[in-house]
Design a protein around this motif. Structure first.
Motif, PDB file in Angstrom:
ATOM      1  N   PHE A  95     -55.465 -36.497  -4.982  1.00 36.78           N
ATOM      2  CA  PHE A  95     -56.656 -37.251  -5.598  1.00 36.78           C
ATOM      3  C   PHE A  95     -56.488 -38.622  -5.345  1.00 36.78           C
ATOM      4  O   PHE A  95     -55.648 -39.504  -5.487  1.00 36.78           O
ATOM      5  CB  PHE A  95     -56.585 -36.823  -7.215  1.00 36.78           C
ATOM      6  CG  PHE A  95     -56.757 -35.600  -7.556  1.00 36.78           C
ATOM      7  CD1 PHE A  95     -57.731 -34.909  -7.179  1.00 36.78           C
ATOM      8  CD2 PHE A  95     -55.967 -35.012  -8.161  1.00 36.78           C
ATOM      9  CE1 PHE A  95     -58.180 -33.707  -7.374  1.00 36.78           C
ATOM     10  CE2 PHE A  95     -56.252 -33.617  -8.601  1.00 36.78           C
ATOM     11  CZ  PHE A  95     -57.224 -32.996  -8.383  1.00 36.78           C
ATOM     12  N   GLU A  96     -57.702 -39.114  -4.859  1.00 42.18           N
ATOM     13  CA  GLU A  96     -57.976 -40.468  -4.426  1.00 42.18           C
ATOM     14  C   GLU A  96     -58.525 -41.480  -5.440  1.00 42.18           C
ATOM     15  O   GLU A  96     -58.275 -42.635  -5.592  1.00 42.18           O
ATOM     16  CB  GLU A  96     -58.847 -40.482  -3.290  1.00 42.18           C
ATOM     17  CG  GLU A  96     -58.580 -39.517  -2.123  1.00 42.18           C
ATOM     18  CD  GLU A  96     -59.702 -39.537  -1.166  1.00 42.18           C
ATOM     19  OE1 GLU A  96     -59.412 -39.111   0.002  1.00 42.18           O
ATOM     20  OE2 GLU A  96     -60.787 -39.158  -1.745  1.00 42.18           O
ATOM     21  N   VAL A  97     -59.019 -40.737  -6.517  1.00 43.76           N
ATOM     22  CA  VAL A  97     -59.644 -41.519  -7.688  1.00 43.76           C
ATOM     23  C   VAL A  97     -59.324 -40.904  -8.820  1.00 43.76           C
ATOM     24  O   VAL A  97     -59.515 -39.731  -9.107  1.00 43.76           O
ATOM     25  CB  VAL A  97     -61.140 -41.517  -7.546  1.00 43.76           C
ATOM     26  CG1 VAL A  97     -61.966 -42.261  -8.713  1.00 43.76           C
ATOM     27  CG2 VAL A  97     -61.650 -42.597  -6.289  1.00 43.76           C
ATOM     28  N   CYS A 136     -66.686 -39.319  -2.976  1.00 46.43           N
ATOM     29  CA  CYS A 136     -65.276 -39.121  -2.794  1.00 46.43           C
ATOM     30  C   CYS A 136     -64.919 -37.855  -2.578  1.00 46.43           C
ATOM     31  O   CYS A 136     -65.256 -36.987  -3.372  1.00 46.43           O
ATOM     32  CB  CYS A 136     -64.654 -39.873  -3.980  1.00 46.43           C
ATOM     33  SG  CYS A 136     -62.745 -39.799  -4.203  1.00 46.43           S
ATOM     34  N   ARG A 137     -64.005 -37.424  -1.662  1.00 44.56           N
ATOM     35  CA  ARG A 137     -63.663 -36.098  -1.252  1.00 44.56           C
ATOM     36  C   ARG A 137     -62.692 -35.473  -2.350  1.00 44.56           C
ATOM     37  O   ARG A 137     -62.891 -34.255  -2.701  1.00 44.56           O
ATOM     38  CB  ARG A 137     -62.811 -36.137   0.049  1.00 44.56           C
ATOM     39  CG  ARG A 137     -63.657 -36.373   1.000  1.00 44.56           C
ATOM     40  CD  ARG A 137     -63.028 -35.883   2.396  1.00 44.56           C
ATOM     41  NE  ARG A 137     -62.450 -34.474   2.501  1.00 44.56           N
ATOM     42  CZ  ARG A 137     -61.134 -34.192   2.466  1.00 44.56           C
ATOM     43  NH1 ARG A 137     -60.315 -35.001   2.552  1.00 44.56           N
ATOM     44  NH2 ARG A 137     -60.986 -32.943   2.666  1.00 44.56           N
ATOM     45  N   ARG A 138     -61.777 -36.231  -2.966  1.00 50.23           N
ATOM     46  CA  ARG A 138     -60.909 -35.728  -4.146  1.00 50.23           C
ATOM     47  C   ARG A 138     -60.841 -36.585  -4.999  1.00 50.23           C
ATOM     48  O   ARG A 138     -60.155 -37.667  -5.127  1.00 50.23           O
ATOM     49  CB  ARG A 138     -59.543 -35.433  -3.198  1.00 50.23           C
ATOM     50  CG  ARG A 138     -59.409 -34.263  -2.240  1.00 50.23           C
ATOM     51  CD  ARG A 138     -57.875 -34.408  -1.320  1.00 50.23           C
ATOM     52  NE  ARG A 138     -58.170 -33.066  -0.592  1.00 50.23           N
ATOM     53  CZ  ARG A 138     -57.619 -31.986  -1.124  1.00 50.23           C
ATOM     54  NH1 ARG A 138     -57.124 -31.817  -1.986  1.00 50.23           N
ATOM     55  NH2 ARG A 138     -57.684 -30.928  -0.296  1.00 50.23           N
ATOM     56  N   SER A 139     -61.342 -35.988  -6.367  1.00 42.83           N
ATOM     57  CA  SER A 139     -61.513 -37.222  -7.533  1.00 42.83           C
ATOM     58  C   SER A 139     -60.979 -36.143  -8.715  1.00 42.83           C
ATOM     59  O   SER A 139     -61.044 -35.020  -8.668  1.00 42.83           O
ATOM     60  CB  SER A 139     -62.836 -37.684  -7.469  1.00 42.83           C
ATOM     61  OG  SER A 139     -63.784 -36.785  -7.628  1.00 42.83           O
ATOM     62  N   CYS A 140     -60.474 -37.021  -9.632  1.00 46.07           N
ATOM     63  CA  CYS A 140     -60.135 -36.118 -10.975  1.00 46.07           C
ATOM     64  C   CYS A 140     -60.540 -37.229 -12.040  1.00 46.07           C
ATOM     65  O   CYS A 140     -60.836 -38.272 -11.800  1.00 46.07           O
ATOM     66  CB  CYS A 140     -58.595 -35.878 -11.033  1.00 46.07           C
ATOM     67  SG  CYS A 140     -57.353 -37.282 -10.922  1.00 46.07           S
ATOM     68  N   GLY A 141     -60.482 -36.511 -13.292  1.00 43.53           N
ATOM     69  CA  GLY A 141     -60.677 -37.471 -14.541  1.00 43.53           C
ATOM     70  C   GLY A 141     -59.967 -36.673 -15.647  1.00 43.53           C
ATOM     71  O   GLY A 141     -59.783 -35.568 -15.815  1.00 43.53           O
ATOM     72  N   VAL A 142     -59.571 -37.690 -16.725  1.00 42.41           N
ATOM     73  CA  VAL A 142     -59.217 -37.355 -17.781  1.00 42.41           C
ATOM     74  C   VAL A 142     -59.932 -37.805 -18.898  1.00 42.41           C
ATOM     75  O   VAL A 142     -60.699 -38.857 -19.001  1.00 42.41           O
ATOM     76  CB  VAL A 142     -57.669 -37.838 -18.040  1.00 42.41           C
ATOM     77  CG1 VAL A 142     -56.673 -37.169 -17.313  1.00 42.41           C
ATOM     78  CG2 VAL A 142     -57.585 -39.580 -18.022  1.00 42.41           C
ATOM     79  N   ARG A 187     -62.423 -32.614  -8.847  1.00 44.31           N
ATOM     80  CA  ARG A 187     -63.620 -32.082  -7.771  1.00 44.31           C
ATOM     81  C   ARG A 187     -62.884 -32.397  -6.573  1.00 44.31           C
ATOM     82  O   ARG A 187     -62.542 -33.274  -6.213  1.00 44.31           O
ATOM     83  CB  ARG A 187     -64.823 -33.101  -7.801  1.00 44.31           C
ATOM     84  CG  ARG A 187     -65.900 -32.579  -6.930  1.00 44.31           C
ATOM     85  CD  ARG A 187     -67.203 -33.387  -7.687  1.00 44.31           C
ATOM     86  NE  ARG A 187     -68.431 -33.204  -6.863  1.00 44.31           N
ATOM     87  CZ  ARG A 187     -69.049 -34.169  -5.909  1.00 44.31           C
ATOM     88  NH1 ARG A 187     -68.236 -35.398  -5.889  1.00 44.31           N
ATOM     89  NH2 ARG A 187     -70.186 -33.838  -5.624  1.00 44.31           N
ATOM     90  N   ILE A 188     -63.080 -31.349  -5.558  1.00 43.64           N
ATOM     91  CA  ILE A 188     -62.274 -31.469  -4.171  1.00 43.64           C
ATOM     92  C   ILE A 188     -63.519 -30.933  -3.075  1.00 43.64           C
ATOM     93  O   ILE A 188     -64.133 -29.742  -3.479  1.00 43.64           O
ATOM     94  CB  ILE A 188     -61.141 -30.520  -3.899  1.00 43.64           C
ATOM     95  CG1 ILE A 188     -60.013 -31.151  -4.687  1.00 43.64           C
ATOM     96  CG2 ILE A 188     -60.867 -30.572  -2.578  1.00 43.64           C
ATOM     97  CD1 ILE A 188     -58.611 -30.402  -4.863  1.00 43.64           C
ATOM     98  N   ASP A 189     -64.083 -31.879  -2.449  1.00 44.82           N
ATOM     99  CA  ASP A 189     -64.935 -31.379  -1.305  1.00 44.82           C
ATOM    100  C   ASP A 189     -66.199 -30.925  -2.044  1.00 44.82           C
ATOM    101  O   ASP A 189     -66.773 -29.996  -1.452  1.00 44.82           O
ATOM    102  CB  ASP A 189     -64.429 -30.471  -0.227  1.00 44.82           C
ATOM    103  CG  ASP A 189     -63.068 -31.102   0.404  1.00 44.82           C
ATOM    104  OD1 ASP A 189     -63.165 -32.197   0.796  1.00 44.82           O
ATOM    105  OD2 ASP A 189     -62.417 -30.438   1.056  1.00 44.82           O
ATOM    106  N   GLY A 190     -66.624 -31.651  -3.101  1.00 46.81           N
ATOM    107  CA  GLY A 190     -68.069 -31.308  -3.527  1.00 46.81           C
ATOM    108  C   GLY A 190     -67.829 -30.125  -4.382  1.00 46.81           C
ATOM    109  O   GLY A 190     -68.949 -29.738  -5.032  1.00 46.81           O
TER     110      GLY A 190
END
Length: 301
Positions: A239-241, A133-139, A150-153
């Motif tokens: 963010f995609e995920v 996934c290129r653009r992901s985030c987490g809480v 995390r963006i582009d690795g």
């Protein structure tokens, strides 16, 4: 001779650790050492020395050596220099470097440090099969509210190596985001709806699954507030995920309906998932940190 990465989750009562080879935790290498985080400096130092000693013993038992270590620690912490800046945990070693104590048993191995919530998130991506996934985030939902992305690795970081985006103290309603999305928030929502005082989140989750209306409403309110807190940062960064971690994420099914309903107000809502194997995720993230998880040692540097 095999070379292992030593992954350490240093965020709790214990220093939890395991040896990793590639993206795999070596069987029968998980162990833990009492952290002594509220003890004297000598006790904390001895905990890290003991950690190194046990890691060396296990590596030898499995026909190898420890080549690097990745350690996930709570903040405030200078992750680039490996120096604790905490007053609430490990207060006795504030301003001291941790890596030399680990190296007492493991010689001159490289030691990398990362924020515990970021390790949780990074391990969650790996365990959930979402590394591409290129653009992901987490809480991370627990005692507090933590955010990682995390963006582009590349992990987003601040100058000290901590999370690049911080939401816990972001102004929200009459207080801040953490006041509405954390352990104490769930308890408050439950009690405001007539729930019995003194119950913790796990007990409230059991009541919710048994159909208790106050408990169900408390988790729904948590999901709604979390969604509104996240809307802006998700929209701004595309963010995609969105991954959910932390102790409260073990009850993700109770808050997901309202969280997803609010996020669907966005033009491009993200896919939302609870992190798989929550208890192991920080170790997998720490393994990535030391270069054993996916071979991208530079990702957090």
């Amino acid at each position: 001779m095999k070379e292992y990465g030593l992954a350490v989750d240093g965020g709790g009562t214990f220093l939890k650790a395991a040896l990793f080879s590639g993206q795999r935790m070596e069987k029968d290498t998980f162990f833990k050492v009492k952290a002594c985080s509220d003890g004297r400096a000598e006790q904390i130092q001895e905990a890290f020395v003991s950690l190194g000693k046990e890691a060396k013993r296990l590596a030898k038992e499995h026909g190898g050596t420890v080549r690097a270590a990745g350690i996930a620690m709570p903040g405030p912490f200078d992750y680039r220099s490996g120096v604790s800046q905490m007053d609430h945990k490990f207060a006795a070693i504030k301003g001291k470097a941790i890596a030399p104590w680990l190296r007492e048993e493991l010689y001159d191995i490289p030691v990398f440090f990362g924020h515990d919530s970021t390790a949780f998130f990074r391990g969650g991506l790996l365990l959930s099969g979402l590394e591409g996934c290129r653009r992901s985030c987490g809480v991370t939902l627990g005692t507090g509210l933590r955010f990682a992305a995390r963006i582009d690795g590349r992990i987003l970081q601040n100058a000290q190596g901590g999370p690049g985006i911080s939401l816990w103290n972001h102004p929200y309603r009459e207080a801040n985001a953490e006041h509405y999305a954390s352990r104490r928030a769930v308890i408050r929502f439950y009690e405001e709806r007539g729930g019995d005082p003194g119950k913790d989140v796990y007990e409230i989750s059991l009541l919710a699954r048994a159909g208790d209306l106050a408990a169900l409403a408390a988790f729904a309110e948590l999901g709604g507030h979390l969604g509104r807190i996240l809307q802006e940062v998700i929209a701004e960064n595309g963010f995609e995920v969105l991954l959910l971690g932390g102790a409260i994420a073990k009850s993700a099914d109770l808050l997901l309906p309202e969280l997803c309903r609010v996020l669907k107000e966005l033009e491009r809502p993200p896919a939302v998932r609870a992190i798989e194997r929550i208890d192991e995720a920080p170790l997998y993230g720490a393994a990535v940190l030391c270069g054993q998880g996916d071979g991208k040692e530079e990702e957090w540097l």
